[in-house]
Design a protein around this motif. Structure first.
Motif, PDB file in Angstrom:
ATOM      1  N   PHE A 105       0.835  -1.150  -0.069  1.00  0.00           N
ATOM      2  CA  PHE A 105      -0.053  -0.107  -0.001  1.00  0.00           C
ATOM      3  C   PHE A 105       0.850   1.357   0.017  1.00  0.00           C
ATOM      4  N   LYS A 106       2.130   1.015   0.343  1.00  0.00           N
ATOM      5  CA  LYS A 106       2.967   2.318   0.326  1.00  0.00           C
ATOM      6  C   LYS A 106       3.043   2.776  -1.026  1.00  0.00           C
ATOM      7  N   ASN A 250       3.112   1.820  12.061  1.00  0.00           N
ATOM      8  CA  ASN A 250       3.585   3.324  12.519  1.00  0.00           C
ATOM      9  C   ASN A 250       2.165   4.198  12.447  1.00  0.00           C
ATOM     10  N   LEU A 251       1.085   3.601  12.246  1.00  0.00           N
ATOM     11  CA  LEU A 251      -0.304   4.167  12.274  1.00  0.00           C
ATOM     12  C   LEU A 251      -0.563   5.205  11.201  1.00  0.00           C
ATOM     13  N   ASN A 253      -1.389   4.228   7.977  1.00  0.00           N
ATOM     14  CA  ASN A 253      -2.549   3.727   7.501  1.00  0.00           C
ATOM     15  C   ASN A 253      -3.810   3.944   8.210  1.00  0.00           C
ATOM     16  N   MET A 302       5.578  -4.279  10.101  1.00  0.00           N
ATOM     17  CA  MET A 302       4.821  -3.768  11.180  1.00  0.00           C
ATOM     18  C   MET A 302       5.686  -3.825  12.466  1.00  0.00           C
ATOM     19  N   THR A 379      -2.502  -5.128   3.032  1.00  0.00           N
ATOM     20  CA  THR A 379      -1.612  -4.265   2.642  1.00  0.00           C
ATOM     21  C   THR A 379      -0.403  -4.498   1.797  1.00  0.00           C
ATOM     22  N   ALA A 380      -0.304  -5.837   1.590  1.00  0.00           N
ATOM     23  CA  ALA A 380       0.875  -6.317   0.384  1.00  0.00           C
ATOM     24  C   ALA A 380       0.431  -7.553   0.109  1.00  0.00           C
TER      25      ALA A 380
HETATM   26  C1  LIG Z   1       3.998  -0.378   6.211  1.00  0.00           C
HETATM   27  C2  LIG Z   1       3.279  -1.565   6.405  1.00  0.00           C
HETATM   28  C3  LIG Z   1       2.343  -1.830   7.327  1.00  0.00           C
HETATM   29  C4  LIG Z   1       2.185  -0.922   8.220  1.00  0.00           C
HETATM   30  O1  LIG Z   1       1.662   0.635   7.932  1.00  0.00           O
HETATM   31  P1  LIG Z   1       1.506   1.473   9.099  1.00  0.00           P
HETATM   32  O2  LIG Z   1       0.841   2.969   8.294  1.00  0.00           O
HETATM   33  O3  LIG Z   1       2.925   1.975   9.343  1.00  0.00           O
HETATM   34  O4  LIG Z   1       0.970   1.312  10.320  1.00  0.00           O
HETATM   35  C5  LIG Z   1       1.536  -2.925   7.172  1.00  0.00           C
HETATM   36  N1  LIG Z   1       1.658  -3.721   6.184  1.00  0.00           N
HETATM   37  C6  LIG Z   1       2.545  -3.543   5.249  1.00  0.00           C
HETATM   38  C7  LIG Z   1       2.665  -4.819   4.330  1.00  0.00           C
HETATM   39  C8  LIG Z   1       3.404  -2.432   5.076  1.00  0.00           C
HETATM   40  O5  LIG Z   1       4.461  -2.368   3.954  1.00  0.00           O
END
Ligand SMILES: *Cc1c(COP(=O)(O)O)cnc(C)c1O
Length: 430
Positions: A105-106, A250-251, A253, A302, A379-380
């Protein structure tokens, strides 16, 4: 719209000022001075992610030099979707945030930030170097977003041997204006080195630097868009609020999800799912906030002991209100493994270790009898963590086509000592 510091002692900044400087002058994090409420009719006939983002972010861009570019920035940044898909169980959904170029998601935040910075950076001087410390996903997303962009360079610092093999390959495979430095130390060392460099005016005379870390407003704001789009679509078709479980480190998202709800989007409850790092679980169960060194888990993105966006949460709500509004569920490595194994065996679903924390948390909530429509946030892509996932499910995970489009060259990263002198020399070298 102006942006004020969570510490309240800095002069309010414009949007582009806040994006360029990263941190407020008093060391606080930037927050919008007001949170407008957007009635649902604002989004009539607005459906695509680009259009939702353009409407949702307009109040924050109002009055800034970037205002007239907002639609173009969204179009450039959001070239992939964030689909909401049904899971095996009724009323459970998956919000897939891994369809970008680096499959995490980055990509949303990094690409939006790059599209903003490109329009703000003066092109007459020295190139601007984006220095980014990463435990894996951020570095690749930032590298991909700025790759081959004229007048920009990216330098990635990552802890040697502590990212997944595929992540390490991704970080080193760009070349061109991207350099990967593998640091003989931990992620905390990388972060410390980046901070030292960013606050060294002498170094910056030779090598102008900027950062792209998780507290950047240019990453936070665009992350509200996929929550808004998913909740709007769900509300239109099901006439119900959508609740979210967010895998959290890191909160960044999670705070974006909270902002989207504060802006009036049809979002119900928000639950944070963490790995074994205990800082948030302890705070939310009533203890004082006590940051600590991070511990390594299977959900390595995380692995955070001092969540950098916590200050934003505390600015939004008093402690008691925070504990009342939000729930934290901690999912240890054994439960991550079991979730990945069981969901594949039972339903053929495959999750990355981070997404698996949210899935387990949702299972826990359902077991307690929680009602309503819920989305776990993915998230990935699991192919990014195939060294964890494949042995558990006993099958290959297919690479998404997005990941296959990354540059195909041998990966190379330069070794550096976990020492500021060594980093300074490496930065001055080119
Ligand atoms: C960065 C990341 C997270 C955590 O997101 P935060 O915004 O730091 O809470 C979770 N899952 C994946 C795959 C990430 O790259």
């Amino acid at each position: 719209m102006k942006f004020i510091s969570t510490r309240g002692a800095a002069v309010p900044a414009s949007l582009s000022g806040a994006i360029t400087s990263g941190l407020a002058a008093d060391g606080g994090l930037f927050m919008p001075e007001t949170l407008p409420r957007l009635p649902m009719r604002t989004f009539d006939d607005v459906e695509s992610l680009v259009d939702v983002a353009s409407v949702l972010l307009q109040p924050f861009f109002a009055g800034d030099v970037l205002d007239e570019n907002l639609a173009a920035i969204c179009t450039e940044a959001f070239t992939f979707d964030a689909p909401l898909r049904p899971l095996a169980m009724d009323a459970d959904y998956l919000l897939e945030l891994f369809h970008g170029p680096t499959a995490a998601f980055k990509d949303f935040g990094a690409r939006f930030l790059a599209a903003c910075m490109k329009r703000l950076h003066r092109e007459d001087g020295k190139p601007l170097t984006i220095l980014v410390a990463t435990s894996g996903d951020t570095g690749a997303a930032v590298a991909a977003a700025f790759y081959k962009m004229p007048h920009f360079r990216v330098v990635i610092l990552y802890p040697d041997g502590r990212v997944s093999p595929r992540q390490a390959h991704q970080l080193g495979c760009f070349g061109d204006n991207v350099r990967a430095l593998r640091v003989a130390g931990s992620f905390d060392d990388c972060q410390r080195l980046a901070k030292l460099a960013l606050s060294d005016p002498q170094l910056q005379q030779h090598v102008p630097l900027s950062s792209a870390n998780s507290i950047s407003l240019g990453r936070l704001l665009p992350q509200t868009a996929y929550y808004a789009q998913a909740a709007l679509g769900h509300f239109r078709s099901r006439k119900a609020l959508l609740n979210f479980v967010v895998p959290t480190g890191n909160l960044g998202n999670a705070v974006a999800c909270i902002l989207a709800r504060s802006l009036g989007l049809p979002i119900g409850r928000i639950v944070f799912s963490t790995n074994a790092n205990p800082t948030l679980r302890e705070f939310f169960s009533g203890h004082d906030y006590a940051p600590r060194p991070s511990i390594a888990t299977l959900a390595n993105a995380m692995d955070v002991g001092a969540p950098s966006n916590f200050e934003r949460l505390r600015w939004l709500y008093p402690d008691e209100e925070l504990r009342h509004q939000f729930l934290v569920d901690a999912v240890g490595d054994d439960a991550i493994r079991a979730t990945i194994r069981d969901r594949h065996a039972k339903y053929g679903e495959i999750f990355c270790p981070h997404t698996a924390t949210a899935i387990r948390t949702l299972e826990n909530l359902r077991q307690e009898g929680v009602q309503g429509d819920w989305a776990a946030v993915a998230t990935a892509h699991p192919a990014k963590f195939e060294h964890v996932v494949e042995p558990l499910i006993g099958a290959r995970v297919e690479m998404p086509s997005s990941l296959e489009q990354l540059p195909r060259r041998p990966s190379s990263a330069e070794p550096v000592a976990a020492d500021f002198g060594a980093l300074r020399d490496a930065l001055a070298m080119r």
